[in-house]
Design a protein around this motif. Structure first.
Motif, PDB file in Angstrom:
ATOM      1  N   LYS A   5       0.872  -1.176   0.000  1.00  0.00           N
ATOM      2  CA  LYS A   5       0.000   0.000   0.000  1.00  0.00           C
ATOM      3  C   LYS A   5       0.903   1.217   0.000  1.00  0.00           C
ATOM      4  CE  LYS A   5      -4.575  -0.424   1.746  1.00  0.00           C
ATOM      5  NZ  LYS A   5      -5.531  -0.127   2.801  1.00  0.00           N
ATOM      6  N   ARG A   6       0.821   1.999  -1.070  1.00  0.00           N
ATOM      7  CA  ARG A   6       1.688   3.167  -1.200  1.00  0.00           C
ATOM      8  C   ARG A   6       0.971   4.411  -0.698  1.00  0.00           C
ATOM      9  NH1 ARG A   6       2.443   3.478  -6.915  1.00  0.00           N
ATOM     10  NH2 ARG A   6       4.140   4.939  -6.597  1.00  0.00           N
ATOM     11  N   LYS A   7       1.638   5.158   0.187  1.00  0.00           N
ATOM     12  CA  LYS A   7       1.062   6.350   0.811  1.00  0.00           C
ATOM     13  C   LYS A   7       1.956   7.554   0.548  1.00  0.00           C
ATOM     14  CE  LYS A   7      -2.069   4.206   3.594  1.00  0.00           C
ATOM     15  NZ  LYS A   7      -3.459   4.554   3.684  1.00  0.00           N
ATOM     16  N   VAL A   8       1.331   8.730   0.560  1.00  0.00           N
ATOM     17  CA  VAL A   8       2.069   9.983   0.431  1.00  0.00           C
ATOM     18  C   VAL A   8       1.635  10.927   1.553  1.00  0.00           C
ATOM     19  CG1 VAL A   8       2.574   9.940  -2.043  1.00  0.00           C
ATOM     20  CG2 VAL A   8       0.347  10.735  -1.282  1.00  0.00           C
ATOM     21  N   LEU A   9       2.565  11.753   1.993  1.00  0.00           N
ATOM     22  CA  LEU A   9       2.288  12.768   3.010  1.00  0.00           C
ATOM     23  C   LEU A   9       2.884  14.088   2.546  1.00  0.00           C
ATOM     24  CD1 LEU A   9       3.105  11.337   6.558  1.00  0.00           C
ATOM     25  CD2 LEU A   9       0.875  11.870   5.609  1.00  0.00           C
ATOM     26  N   ALA A  10       2.253  15.192   2.954  1.00  0.00           N
ATOM     27  CA  ALA A  10       2.740  16.513   2.581  1.00  0.00           C
ATOM     28  C   ALA A  10       3.015  17.352   3.814  1.00  0.00           C
ATOM     29  CB  ALA A  10       1.714  17.216   1.696  1.00  0.00           C
ATOM     30  N   TYR A  11       4.253  17.818   3.925  1.00  0.00           N
ATOM     31  CA  TYR A  11       4.581  18.851   4.898  1.00  0.00           C
ATOM     32  C   TYR A  11       4.471  20.169   4.133  1.00  0.00           C
ATOM     33  CZ  TYR A  11       6.780  15.295   7.950  1.00  0.00           C
ATOM     34  OH  TYR A  11       7.042  14.208   8.754  1.00  0.00           O
ATOM     35  N   ILE A  12       3.448  20.933   4.438  1.00  0.00           N
ATOM     36  CA  ILE A  12       3.219  22.213   3.763  1.00  0.00           C
ATOM     37  C   ILE A  12       3.573  23.312   4.755  1.00  0.00           C
ATOM     38  CG2 ILE A  12       1.529  23.698   2.617  1.00  0.00           C
ATOM     39  CD1 ILE A  12      -0.061  21.110   1.945  1.00  0.00           C
ATOM     40  N   THR A  13       4.529  24.154   4.360  1.00  0.00           N
ATOM     41  CA  THR A  13       4.990  25.200   5.271  1.00  0.00           C
ATOM     42  C   THR A  13       4.822  26.576   4.649  1.00  0.00           C
ATOM     43  OG1 THR A  13       7.285  25.075   4.475  1.00  0.00           O
ATOM     44  CG2 THR A  13       6.701  23.688   6.366  1.00  0.00           C
ATOM     45  N   LYS A  14       4.850  27.579   5.534  1.00  0.00           N
ATOM     46  CA  LYS A  14       4.928  28.971   5.091  1.00  0.00           C
ATOM     47  C   LYS A  14       5.811  29.701   6.081  1.00  0.00           C
ATOM     48  CE  LYS A  14       0.916  30.960   7.439  1.00  0.00           C
ATOM     49  NZ  LYS A  14      -0.291  31.742   7.290  1.00  0.00           N
ATOM     50  N   GLY A  15       6.424  30.773   5.623  1.00  0.00           N
ATOM     51  CA  GLY A  15       7.322  31.532   6.486  1.00  0.00           C
ATOM     52  C   GLY A  15       8.734  30.979   6.450  1.00  0.00           C
ATOM     53  N   GLU A  16       9.650  31.738   7.037  1.00  0.00           N
ATOM     54  CA  GLU A  16      11.060  31.344   7.024  1.00  0.00           C
ATOM     55  C   GLU A  16      11.634  31.292   8.429  1.00  0.00           C
ATOM     56  OE1 GLU A  16      12.785  30.361   4.372  1.00  0.00           O
ATOM     57  OE2 GLU A  16      10.973  30.630   3.180  1.00  0.00           O
ATOM     58  N   TYR A  96       3.774  26.941   0.799  1.00  0.00           N
ATOM     59  CA  TYR A  96       2.455  27.447   0.440  1.00  0.00           C
ATOM     60  C   TYR A  96       2.590  28.885  -0.041  1.00  0.00           C
ATOM     61  CZ  TYR A  96      -2.408  28.940   0.898  1.00  0.00           C
ATOM     62  OH  TYR A  96      -3.667  29.434   0.651  1.00  0.00           O
ATOM     63  N   VAL A  97       2.068  29.170  -1.239  1.00  0.00           N
ATOM     64  CA  VAL A  97       2.140  30.526  -1.803  1.00  0.00           C
ATOM     65  C   VAL A  97       0.750  31.048  -2.158  1.00  0.00           C
ATOM     66  CG1 VAL A  97       4.523  30.287  -2.631  1.00  0.00           C
ATOM     67  CG2 VAL A  97       2.622  29.591  -4.114  1.00  0.00           C
ATOM     68  N   GLY A  98      -0.278  30.398  -1.629  1.00  0.00           N
ATOM     69  CA  GLY A  98      -1.658  30.800  -1.916  1.00  0.00           C
ATOM     70  C   GLY A  98      -2.117  31.953  -1.037  1.00  0.00           C
ATOM     71  N   GLU A  99      -3.402  32.201  -1.121  1.00  0.00           N
ATOM     72  CA  GLU A  99      -4.047  33.262  -0.362  1.00  0.00           C
ATOM     73  C   GLU A  99      -3.833  33.067   1.143  1.00  0.00           C
ATOM     74  OE1 GLU A  99      -8.727  34.023   0.554  1.00  0.00           O
ATOM     75  OE2 GLU A  99      -8.189  33.620  -1.527  1.00  0.00           O
ATOM     76  N   GLU A 100      -3.596  34.173   1.825  1.00  0.00           N
ATOM     77  CA  GLU A 100      -3.341  34.103   3.271  1.00  0.00           C
ATOM     78  C   GLU A 100      -4.619  33.766   4.029  1.00  0.00           C
ATOM     79  OE1 GLU A 100      -1.596  33.893   6.735  1.00  0.00           O
ATOM     80  OE2 GLU A 100      -0.452  34.217   4.913  1.00  0.00           O
ATOM     81  N   TRP A 123      -2.240  26.809  10.919  1.00  0.00           N
ATOM     82  CA  TRP A 123      -0.787  26.856  10.784  1.00  0.00           C
ATOM     83  C   TRP A 123      -0.194  26.830  12.188  1.00  0.00           C
ATOM     84  CZ3 TRP A 123       1.119  26.303   6.034  1.00  0.00           C
ATOM     85  CH2 TRP A 123       0.288  26.624   4.953  1.00  0.00           C
ATOM     86  N   MET A 124       0.760  25.962  12.412  1.00  0.00           N
ATOM     87  CA  MET A 124       1.362  25.820  13.729  1.00  0.00           C
ATOM     88  C   MET A 124       2.870  26.069  13.610  1.00  0.00           C
ATOM     89  SD  MET A 124       1.061  22.526  16.230  1.00  0.00           S
ATOM     90  CE  MET A 124      -0.518  23.013  16.907  1.00  0.00           C
ATOM     91  N   PRO A 125       3.433  26.878  14.519  1.00  0.00           N
ATOM     92  CA  PRO A 125       4.893  27.090  14.471  1.00  0.00           C
ATOM     93  C   PRO A 125       5.618  25.740  14.447  1.00  0.00           C
ATOM     94  CG  PRO A 125       3.890  28.549  16.096  1.00  0.00           C
ATOM     95  CD  PRO A 125       2.808  27.600  15.632  1.00  0.00           C
ATOM     96  N   LEU A 126       6.535  25.600  13.508  1.00  0.00           N
ATOM     97  CA  LEU A 126       7.225  24.324  13.301  1.00  0.00           C
ATOM     98  C   LEU A 126       7.883  23.828  14.592  1.00  0.00           C
ATOM     99  CD1 LEU A 126       7.670  22.357  10.996  1.00  0.00           C
ATOM    100  CD2 LEU A 126       9.758  23.561  10.438  1.00  0.00           C
ATOM    101  N   HIS A 127       8.476  24.724  15.348  1.00  0.00           N
ATOM    102  CA  HIS A 127       9.167  24.325  16.577  1.00  0.00           C
ATOM    103  C   HIS A 127       8.194  23.899  17.680  1.00  0.00           C
ATOM    104  CE1 HIS A 127       8.101  28.084  18.611  1.00  0.00           C
ATOM    105  NE2 HIS A 127       8.358  28.671  17.456  1.00  0.00           N
TER     106      HIS A 127
END
Length: 143
Positions: A5-16, A96-100, A123-127
């Motif tokens: 069973k092949r699965k995919v996951l996405a880590y979608i981030t914004k900010g630096e 992510y570069v879409g609408e805020e 959106w959750m702070p990565l840390h």
């Protein structure tokens, strides 16, 4: 012979830097399912990246042109003892570069088992990301 069973996951981030945030969701009617990131199963004869973009759109409403693919983060395999299956999981990172928008709810589309469920996104702070469900956070340190 075990089936795969092949699965995919996405880590979608914004900010630096220290301001970087990860997109996470909870199932509105099943908060016990835990904090998760978009992803799902690759369908038969579907290309890996096509599956990933499809899953992201079905689960969050985010479109392909609102994302920049940063790269593959990790591939792993799981061999549950109680099942006759091998899970292959591939995790990708997107910016992510879409609408805020800071928070939103989305009713899952498609024909999978999550269809019709309401997901609450934020959106959750990565840390500050706590443990994600089903070991989905296994590669966060690499982004």
């Amino acid at each position: 012979m075990k089936r795969v069973k092949r699965k995919v996951l996405a880590y979608i981030t914004k900010g630096e830097g220290r301001h970087r945030k990860l997109l996470v969701y909870e199932q509105k009617d099943q908060p016990e399912a835990g904090l998760q990131v978009p992803g799902g199963t690759i369908e038969r004869n579907e290309l890996l990246l096509d599956a990933l973009y499809r899953e992201i759109e079905e689960e969050s409403g985010i479109l392909r042109d609102e994302l920049i693919l940063e790269g593959k983060v990790k591939s792993s395999k799981f061999f549950p003892e109680d099942k006759n299956v091998i899970y292959e999981r591939t995790i990708f990172h997107f910016s992510y570069v879409g609408e805020e928008k800071s928070e939103w709810e989305y009713s899952v589309e498609g024909e999978g088992k999550d269809a019709g469920q309401l997901f609450s996104y934020r959106w959750m702070p990565l840390h500050a990301v706590p443990k994600l469900a089903a070991k989905q956070g296994e590669a966060i340190e690499y982004i």
